[in-house]
Design a protein around this motif. Structure first.
Motif, short mmCIF file in Angstrom:
data_model
loop_
_atom_site.label_atom_id
_atom_site.label_comp_id
_atom_site.label_asym_id
_atom_site.label_seq_id
_atom_site.Cartn_x
_atom_site.Cartn_y
_atom_site.Cartn_z
N LEU A 224 -3.63 -42.05 -49.02
CA LEU A 224 -3.89 -43.06 -49.88
C LEU A 224 -4.11 -44.13 -49.07
O LEU A 224 -3.24 -44.51 -48.15
N GLU A 225 -5.44 -44.57 -49.50
CA GLU A 225 -5.44 -45.92 -49.09
C GLU A 225 -5.60 -47.33 -50.12
O GLU A 225 -6.25 -46.69 -50.71
N CYS A 226 -4.74 -48.21 -49.72
CA CYS A 226 -5.07 -49.44 -50.70
C CYS A 226 -5.65 -50.63 -49.53
O CYS A 226 -5.17 -51.06 -48.55
N ARG A 227 -6.71 -51.58 -50.29
CA ARG A 227 -7.47 -52.12 -49.47
C ARG A 227 -6.60 -53.53 -50.48
O ARG A 227 -6.82 -54.15 -51.26
N ILE A 228 -5.87 -54.45 -49.21
CA ILE A 228 -5.54 -55.10 -49.28
C ILE A 228 -6.07 -57.09 -49.01
O ILE A 228 -6.64 -57.18 -48.09
N TYR A 229 -6.60 -57.43 -49.84
CA TYR A 229 -7.66 -58.48 -50.08
C TYR A 229 -7.00 -59.73 -50.25
O TYR A 229 -5.94 -59.72 -51.04
N ALA A 230 -7.76 -61.08 -49.54
CA ALA A 230 -7.35 -62.23 -49.92
C ALA A 230 -7.88 -62.42 -51.16
O ALA A 230 -8.97 -62.87 -51.03
N GLU A 231 -7.44 -62.20 -52.71
CA GLU A 231 -8.44 -61.93 -53.57
C GLU A 231 -7.01 -62.31 -54.73
O GLU A 231 -6.34 -61.09 -54.89
#
Lengths: 160, 505
Positions: free
Chosen positions: B338-345
């Motif tokens: 699994l991959e999660c995109r860690i955003y400055a959001e």
């Protein structure tokens, strides 16, 4: 001697009294115990209503306190007499850019009537378009930006 | 033989390519804008060249500046990463003309697959199924409206050249069409310097399935199975996984063969991804070709996790003229990633954020990989994509990979910039994630429940901790340094496999 601390977060104002490791929050039952467990890292234990212990990290930068606890992120502003908690309304927040951005379109003029949800201004930041929408029905009193302007958070782009 | 690679990118993908260069004994040359002088990819490279001011159009997108940097540093090859110039045929062509190897497919293939229309026509002719749609020859508003009527609502408006969701709009009814055309065209012009729009029927509630393919110059073409990137918001992928959890063996066979057919049709070389929409369930599910990405994907680590192959190593080998380091028979799929995109959001308003990383510590442990492009003390600016890092977990089963992701997200420490970790945790905790009852609009449809502030008990405990650190003066951060008590700056980690830990099954 307990030290009073006042904080403001997105939706709440907090009044705390800190006595050593014990923290009491006004209008919250019980007392929190804070223990340092590593550099920059603390454990917060709560006795009531059910005993719980949450580990987290915190950092203070200027007037802002950043806390990450149990996978959640909270940002607090330190409130002092010199800098009172402003009762910024949600409506006002909705009309200011969330970050530095460039205005790519202005859809309204002063005197124009708009309905809640109408797109007033379109911004671009980080390659994405962001719409500033009317929080309520109303009449536009002033437009404080023009296409091409670089706008900053905290400034209302449109006034009602 | 490639000895010196210039990496025409920044952030996590530049660090990812630098790591592969290290493994292979190749010298890594970074490029950077004035805003990135202090960025981790500059520090990690063997050499670094300043190519221009902060705006990407004057630095990372400026072909002559990058070619010049490659010449001056005697680079044999250029790796474009993803985004920026990675799918720009003119850039690939400029590299070829300068005698520099472009690590990717030939310029002619990029330009053929870069046009959504061209790609669709090419693969449809070969027998790959496609979604109904067209690019009107005249791009006037009235001709676009006619085309939209022919294709039928609901539909998608897309930039005819481009990807990554830029310039893409869903239009549910003709009343929204005018505003959507304007917005899509402006975004398309800014992102790709080309405003032509493509009109496509919207397949409701599909899953997004993509097949990783790889070709070499000796006639080999293989697939490395598929990824499921169904969890998206505004056409930006949020969570990706491999293998796709809902594919039956029969559909997996058909979709991977269709991807190979699409790639073979255009003479594909190097790493590429063929994207499909999956409509329906079980053996009866239909799939439609969406587009082909002629580059390494952001989400390539999930494929690396389940196949065990390093795709950047393979890219460099193929670009050197070597044979693919694996045959189809060598490629198996093990466990689930699994991959999660860690955003400055921000997790509530879901808007991009800028600021200084007061504290930045990545999770570690067995089956955890972090590909990041930031470090503690660094300022995240508004100039580039808000992605901070990619968090990848790998485990024997999908449920264990999700559990591992949830605990890794909880131990990720990021202060100073609001981020989407709370949002990702709420998303992955949903029961629909375990039962696969998701589709590409799942996040949009559940936004009210996902984009929420912390629960009251956590807010109170956080307020107590905040009051405590204010009263004691602990946790103070100097104006230009990381948090007090932090052991110096956070690690620059060109080797994310360091944190993968031992394989535990």
């Amino acid at each position: 001697m307990p030290i009073p601390v006042r904080l403001k977060s997105d939706d709440d104002v907090w009044t705390a009294e800190v006595d050593g490791e014990a923290v009491h929050l006004r209008d919250v039952a019980g007392t929190f115990a804070v223990r340092r467990i590593a550099p920059g890292r603390w454990r917060v234990e709560s006795g009531a209503p059910a005993a719980s212990a949450l580990d987290g990290v915190a950092a203070v930068s200027g007037d802002a306190v950043w806390v990450s606890l149990a996978g959640e992120l909270m940002v607090f502003d330190i409130v002092t007499d010199a800098r009172p908690a402003r009762a910024a309304s949600r409506a006002q927040d909705a009309l200011t850019p969330p970050m530095s951005a460039t205005v790519v379109r202005v859809n309204v003029k002063p005197g124009e009537r708009v309905a809640a949800g109408d797109t007033l201004v379109v911004l671009e930041a980080m390659k994405m378009e962001l719409a500033i929408r009317a929080p309520d029905d109303g009449t536009v009193k002033a437009v404080n930006c023009a296409v091409g302007d670089l706008v900053q958070p905290g400034v209302a782009l449109v006034e009602f | 033989m490639i000895r010196r690679i210039l990496i025409a990118n920044r952030g996590e993908i530049a660090l990812r390519v630098i790591r592969a260069c290290r493994d292979l004994g190749i010298r890594a040359i970074a490029v950077y804008s004035e805003a990135d002088a202090d960025a981790p990819h500059v520090a990690a490279a063997d050499e670094a060249v300043l190519i221009g001011p902060a705006p990407a159009t004057e630095s990372y997108l400026k072909i002559p500046a990058i070619i010049d940097a490659a010449r001056r540093t005697a680079a044999d090859a250029v790796h474009p990463g993803y985004g920026f110039l990675s799918e720009n045929a003119a850039f690939a062509g400029a590299c070829e003309a300068a005698g520099i190897i472009f690590i990717g497919p030939p310029a002619a293939v990029i330009s053929r697959m870069g046009s959504k229309t061209g790609a669709r026509d090419a693969v449809r002719a070969a027998g790959v199924p496609v979604v109904p749609g067209e690019t009107p020859r005249s791009q006037s508003e009235s001709d676009l409206l006619d085309a939209m009527r022919r294709v039928g609502y609901p539909l998608l408006l897309k930039a005819a050249s481009g990807g990554g969701g830029k310039g893409m709009r869903t239009v549910r009814a003709e009343a929204e069409a005018g505003e959507a055309i304007g917005a899509a065209r402006r975004e398309a012009e800014r992102a790709f310097a080309a405003g032509a729009l493509y009109v496509e029927r919207l397949v409701e509630r599909p899953r997004h399935i993509e097949v990783q393919i790889f070709g070499d110059t000796h006639g080999s073409l293989v697939h490395l199975f598929e990824r499921d990137c169904t969890l998206q918001r505004r056409h930006q992928k949020v969570v990706e996984e491999a293998p796709a959890p809902t594919l039956t063996a029969g559909v997996r066979e058909r979709i991977t063969q269709a991807a190979l057919l699409a790639a073979r049709t255009v003479g594909y070389v190097n790493a590429g991804t063929v994207e499909f929409l999956l409509d329906g369930e079980g053996d009866q599910a239909n799939f439609y070709f969406l587009e082909m990405n002629t580059r390494l994907q952001v989400e390539h680590p999930v494929t690396e996790a389940v196949t065990g192959f390093d795709l950047v190593h393979a890219q460099i080998a193929v670009a050197s003229g070597e044979r693919l380091p694996f045959s189809q028979a060598d490629i198996t799929c093990r466990g689930h990633a699994l991959e999660c995109r860690i955003y400055a959001e921000d997790s509530v308003r879901l808007l991009p954020q800028a600021g200084r990383l007061l504290r930045y510590r990545e999770p570690e442990g067995p089956g955890i990989r972090v590909d990041s492009g930031v470090r503690e003390g660094q300022t995240v600016t508004v100039h580039y994509d808000p992605m901070l890092a990619k968090l990848i977990t790998h485990a024997p089963t999908r449920d264990e990979a999700i559990d591992r992701m949830l605990s890794a997200l909880a131990s990720y420490e990021i202060l100073g910039v609001r981020h989407n970790i709370p949002f990702l945790r709420r998303l992955l905790a949903r029961p629909e994630i375990r039962t696969h009852a998701t589709h590409t609009r799942f996040i949009e449809e559940h936004l009210d429940e996902l984009a929420r502030p912390a629960p009251p008990d956590v807010r109170q405990a956080a307020a107590a901790l905040a009051a405590f650190v204010v009263s004691t003066g602990a946790g103070k951060v100097a104006a230009d340094g990381p948090a007090a008590g932090a052991a110096g700056r956070g690690p620059v980690r060109p080797d994310p496999w360091q944190s993968l830990g031992p394989i535990v099954w």
